[in-house]
Design a protein around this motif. Structure first.
Motif, mmCIF file in Angstrom:
data_model
loop_
_atom_site.group_PDB
_atom_site.id
_atom_site.type_symbol
_atom_site.label_atom_id
_atom_site.label_comp_id
_atom_site.label_asym_id
_atom_site.label_seq_id
_atom_site.Cartn_x
_atom_site.Cartn_y
_atom_site.Cartn_z
ATOM 1 N N ASN A 190 40.774 31.457 44.969
ATOM 2 C CA ASN A 190 40.810 33.436 45.687
ATOM 3 C C ASN A 190 41.446 33.559 46.788
ATOM 4 O OD1 ASN A 190 40.560 36.177 44.811
ATOM 5 N ND2 ASN A 190 38.483 36.214 46.402
ATOM 6 N N GLU A 191 40.086 32.387 47.738
ATOM 7 C CA GLU A 191 41.032 32.228 49.119
ATOM 8 C C GLU A 191 42.524 32.585 49.526
ATOM 9 O OE1 GLU A 191 39.258 30.072 51.770
ATOM 10 O OE2 GLU A 191 36.587 31.349 51.431
ATOM 11 N N TRP B 34 31.035 30.498 37.731
ATOM 12 C CA TRP B 34 32.059 31.902 38.434
ATOM 13 C C TRP B 34 31.773 33.400 37.928
ATOM 14 C CZ3 TRP B 34 37.472 28.997 36.358
ATOM 15 C CH2 TRP B 34 37.143 27.974 37.984
ATOM 16 N N GLN C 207 44.252 34.855 46.346
ATOM 17 C CA GLN C 207 43.544 36.215 46.095
ATOM 18 C C GLN C 207 43.761 36.625 44.114
ATOM 19 O OE1 GLN C 207 46.357 35.909 48.616
ATOM 20 N NE2 GLN C 207 44.632 35.881 49.488
ATOM 21 N N LEU C 208 42.747 36.269 43.804
ATOM 22 C CA LEU C 208 43.227 35.994 41.840
ATOM 23 C C LEU C 208 43.083 37.372 41.399
ATOM 24 C CD1 LEU C 208 41.813 32.417 41.129
ATOM 25 C CD2 LEU C 208 43.903 33.000 41.079
ATOM 26 N N PHE C 209 41.719 37.828 42.021
ATOM 27 C CA PHE C 209 40.948 39.062 41.613
ATOM 28 C C PHE C 209 41.558 40.297 41.967
ATOM 29 C CE2 PHE C 209 37.224 35.529 43.194
ATOM 30 C CZ PHE C 209 37.481 35.922 42.060
ATOM 31 N N LYS C 210 42.858 40.384 42.830
ATOM 32 C CA LYS C 210 43.380 41.605 42.896
ATOM 33 C C LYS C 210 44.163 42.350 42.142
ATOM 34 C CE LYS C 210 46.772 43.591 46.812
ATOM 35 N NZ LYS C 210 48.348 43.525 45.659
ATOM 36 N N CYS D 162 40.337 33.003 33.368
ATOM 37 C CA CYS D 162 39.925 31.604 34.185
ATOM 38 C C CYS D 162 38.725 30.835 32.750
ATOM 39 C CB CYS D 162 38.971 31.883 35.096
ATOM 40 S SG CYS D 162 37.971 32.283 35.271
ATOM 41 N N GLU E 67 32.288 39.996 42.304
ATOM 42 C CA GLU E 67 33.135 40.802 43.383
ATOM 43 C C GLU E 67 34.121 42.156 42.805
ATOM 44 O OE1 GLU E 67 35.669 39.252 45.295
ATOM 45 O OE2 GLU E 67 37.207 41.502 45.134
#
Ligand SMILES: C[S@@+](CC[C@H](N)C(=O)[O-])C[C@H]1O[C@@H](n2cnc3c(N)ncnc32)[C@H](O)[C@@H]1O
Length: 303
Positions: A33-34, A55, A37-40, A119, A62
């Motif tokens: 993710n860092e 996970w 930016q997967l969770f945007k 995922c 998040e």
């Protein structure tokens, strides 16, 4: 004789316990993710092969704590063959991702709405027969991809664990037919000595004229027929005759350089002040439970 695993400890394993993650795998998703930016803008998530649930813990933290979504606004579905102890805001399904009925159950939970992010950290039980293990892992990824094509919204993201074996080029080729961008990523917390890596597939683009539909008794090849993604329709791609035609995914190592080395271990401090941490979550229904019961009953006899 070398040091036993009792004398040396994995740093990520220790850190996972200190920070309250159920497994060290949490750091892999955090580091992916860092980088990406997967969770945007993500509200509906499917976590395939999710047990014991680190996970899902990352996703729950998040979506609900960092992004402050309510439980009506965001939904996380976690699927695994193994039972999972509940996690805040996560609906757990004990199911097989290779079974089409699992898709129906996930869709029901989302009320027919598509997912923003899927995922899969799936790994089958290892048999020790190398070719068979590679084949089973490839089938698991294909099943995750089948579900993803039925669940993911156009533009959505898919992340899955892979092992970079002989046939990985074919998978990259197939994926790049379905996504705008396919990257092979290795988080720093994934052991350098392991073939494990993660495919990060960004920008789902459903094939024109192909409606993915899971049916009982349909093989993965039959499912992808018409999608034009390699093996079934496009033999030229399957044979990969010309190296110039090969789809080679970019390889990215992710995670901060100052992060600890996943292959490193530290030696236990033998002093009295050493604090032993319990596992964050005891196994819900471990496979060894039956063996222990049988042993207690005296049903395990050495022949
Ligand atoms: C490495 S673990 C996943 C760890 C998890 N991501 C976490 O952070 O806690 C792999 C999981 O894949 C699951 N699995 C393997 N085959 C499966 C299948 N066909 N359907 C559902 N889950 C499966 C296993 O039960 C196992 O729990």
């Amino acid at each position: 004789m070398g040091k036993s695993s009792k004398d040396k400890r994995d740093l990520y394993y220790r850190r996972a316990k200190e920070e309250g993650w159920r497994a060290r795998s949490a750091f892999k998703l955090l580091q992916l993710n860092e980088q990406f930016q997967l969770f945007k803008d993500v509200k509906r998530v499917v976590d395939l092969c999710a047990a014991p649930g680190s996970w899902s813990q990352v996703l729950s933290r998040e979506l609900y704590q960092t992004q402050k979504n309510s439980h009506d606004e965001a939904k996380i579905v976690a699927v695994d063959l193994q039972p999972m102890t509940p996690i805040d805001g996560v609906t757990t399904l004990q199911a097989d991702i290779t079974h089409p009925k699992t898709l129906v159950k996930i869709m029901d939970i989302f009320g027919g709405e598509p997912a923003d992010f899927v995922c899969s950290d799936g790994a089958p039980d290892v048999t020790g027969l190398h070719d068979l293990d590679e084949y089973l892992q490839a089938q698991l990824i294909l099943s995750a991809l089948q579900l993803t094509t039925c669940l993911l919204k156009p533009g959505g993201t898919f992340v899955a664990k892979i092992f970079r074996g002989r046939d990985i080029d074919l998978l990259y080729a197939q994926l790049s037919y379905l996504f705008d961008k396919v990257v092979c990523a290795k988080p720093r917390s994934s052991r350098g000595t392991s073939l494990e890596a993660f495919i990060v597939c960004i920008g789902y683009k459903p094939r024109e004229g192909w409606t993915p539909k899971l049916e009982l008794n349909k093989s993965a090849e039959e499912f992808f027929e018409g999608a034009n993604i390699g093996r079934s329709d496009n033999l030229k791609f399957f044979e990969l005759p010309d190296p110039e035609e090969r789809v080679i995914a970019n390889f990215i190592a992710c995670g901060d350089l100052s992060d600890v080395d996943s292959d490193a271990t530290y030696t236990l401090d033998a002093s009295e002040s050493r604090v032993v941490l319990d596992p964050v979550q005891m196994p819900t229904s471990p496979p060894y439970k039956l063996a222990l019961e049988m042993k207690r009953r005296g049903d395990l006899v050495r022949r």
